[in-house]
Design an enzyme around this catalytic site. Sequence first.
Site, short mmCIF file in Angstrom:
data_model
loop_
_atom_site.label_atom_id
_atom_site.label_comp_id
_atom_site.label_asym_id
_atom_site.label_seq_id
_atom_site.Cartn_x
_atom_site.Cartn_y
_atom_site.Cartn_z
N HIS A 103 0.83 -1.22 0.00
CA HIS A 103 0.00 0.00 0.00
C HIS A 103 0.86 1.26 0.00
O HIS A 103 0.43 2.31 0.48
CB HIS A 103 -0.95 0.05 1.21
CG HIS A 103 -1.70 -1.22 1.46
ND1 HIS A 103 -2.95 -1.47 0.96
CD2 HIS A 103 -1.34 -2.34 2.14
CE1 HIS A 103 -3.35 -2.67 1.34
NE2 HIS A 103 -2.39 -3.23 2.05
N SER B 265 15.97 21.33 -15.91
CA SER B 265 14.82 22.16 -16.22
C SER B 265 15.31 23.45 -16.85
O SER B 265 16.38 23.95 -16.51
CB SER B 265 14.06 22.46 -14.92
OG SER B 265 13.33 23.66 -15.05
N LYS C 23 17.03 21.39 -10.66
CA LYS C 23 16.34 20.14 -10.98
C LYS C 23 17.13 19.12 -11.79
O LYS C 23 17.94 19.48 -12.63
CB LYS C 23 15.03 20.45 -11.71
CG LYS C 23 14.04 21.10 -10.78
CD LYS C 23 12.64 21.03 -11.32
CE LYS C 23 12.09 19.63 -11.17
NZ LYS C 23 10.78 19.54 -11.78
N GLU D 184 10.37 8.35 -17.00
CA GLU D 184 9.01 8.87 -17.24
C GLU D 184 8.55 8.54 -18.66
O GLU D 184 7.40 8.18 -18.89
CB GLU D 184 8.98 10.38 -17.04
CG GLU D 184 9.20 10.81 -15.59
CD GLU D 184 9.43 12.32 -15.49
OE1 GLU D 184 8.47 13.06 -15.64
OE2 GLU D 184 10.59 12.73 -15.30
#
Length: 459
Positions: free
Chosen positions: A156, A277, A283, A290
């Site tokens: 979970h 970024s 970043k 992804e």
Amino acid sequence: MMKLWGGRFTKSAEEWVDAFGASIPFDKELVQEDIEGSLAHVQMLEYCNILTEEEASTIKTGLHTLMEKAEKDELEYSVQNEDIHLNLEKLLTDEIGPVGGKLHTGRSRNDQIATDMHLYLKKHTKEIMDNIKQLQQALLGQAGQHVETIIPGYTHLQRAQPVSFAHHLMAYFWMLERDYTRLEDSLKRLNTSPLGAGALAGTTFPIDREYAAELLGFDAVYENSLDAVSDRDFILEFMSAASMIMMHLSRFSEELILWSSQEFNFVELDDTFATGSSIMPQKKNPDMAELVRGKTGRVYGNFVSLLTLLKGLPLAYNKDMQEDKEGMFDTVTTLEGSLKIFSGMIETMNVNTGVMEKETHSDFSNATELADYLAAKGLPFREAHEVVGKLVLKCIEKGMYLLDLSMEEYKTASTLFEEDIYEVLKPSTVVARRNSAGGTGFDQVRHAIEKAQDKVQEK
Ligand code: ARG
């Protein structure tokens, strides 16, 4: 311009209609397979005395010239010639004269395209199996170094019980092992030749299908000519296996993305597989993971598209089936790319063992241990669960963990507690003791890695 099938027609189609009907913009991908198929076909026609030795030899020479040109990307295709088959036939005739027109004796574009796609998928299925093997090796490399690195294990997405990091990685190894064997199994059916089925009914020429099949490396021929030209199960089977592989990679991507977040900070992906970024200088985004997660959607889409395409088609060939190719190419490209990216990403991944170590000491994932401890000393497990639950609550109130409680506090909770609980509660003890088959105990994990290494070596 006269069509190769133009005899029955009185009017030529308009260019924009030709463009709509053509498959050459994408089926040119099959040029090699198409020429290979033709070479085998002409060889068989000669073997069966349907063409003379001279005719066959002229055609073969022409086909070899086309193959060389194809390799150098020198063939010029036209939309008027509709597809790869008619384009090549036209180019062949330009090359060797009217005898080129004899190549199509005893076959149809329907068995031809089916043959091309079988050859194409056979080649790529093997390549993909190889890509899977490489990813498995990358996983084994990391797993070998991290048997004793412990991370929180989750259910979970809540901390459950600590596990060996290698054990976690090896879960993906075994998923990929199933993927590999699924593809391997599909090869048995894929390796069947539709060539010689003709348009749908076979042919009047005394052809030898087995002979042509053998030349192309197939180990069987389709039993039924209607089935041979209308079957696309082999692509669906591939796409189904591909969907599952992408699903596995996508789940893995999700974990890598979580793990590389500041919140987890368990791993750092190599710069090659991350991007910055344009506006936020701090970043480092796990873009490749992804993208693999994102590309999973198109692989499922291609699969569902083809299933839908086929569901209402009567036998045998229908032009709808021309729509089977782009999805197949896209799935192959996406899958090969994703597997390669993953191998690189895993191989170069930096594991923050310090963070993992710290995290496994900052949770209650050893609480089951404590309950088991009491149960092993005779307290009914339900009561043990209650005692430990109260201790956890106490810790939360005091802002500490189970290892921080004093012996006195333990004794107050239950007289069954002894000094040895501090050893029992250590994450490394917790992991080591889960030594049941397939469990995360270090000995089990080492054993699993050895077994996995054997699997890879067999390939
Ligand atoms: N371009 C066609 C396809 O990809 C080849 C088979 C065409 N056969 C036909 N009878 N029109 O499906």
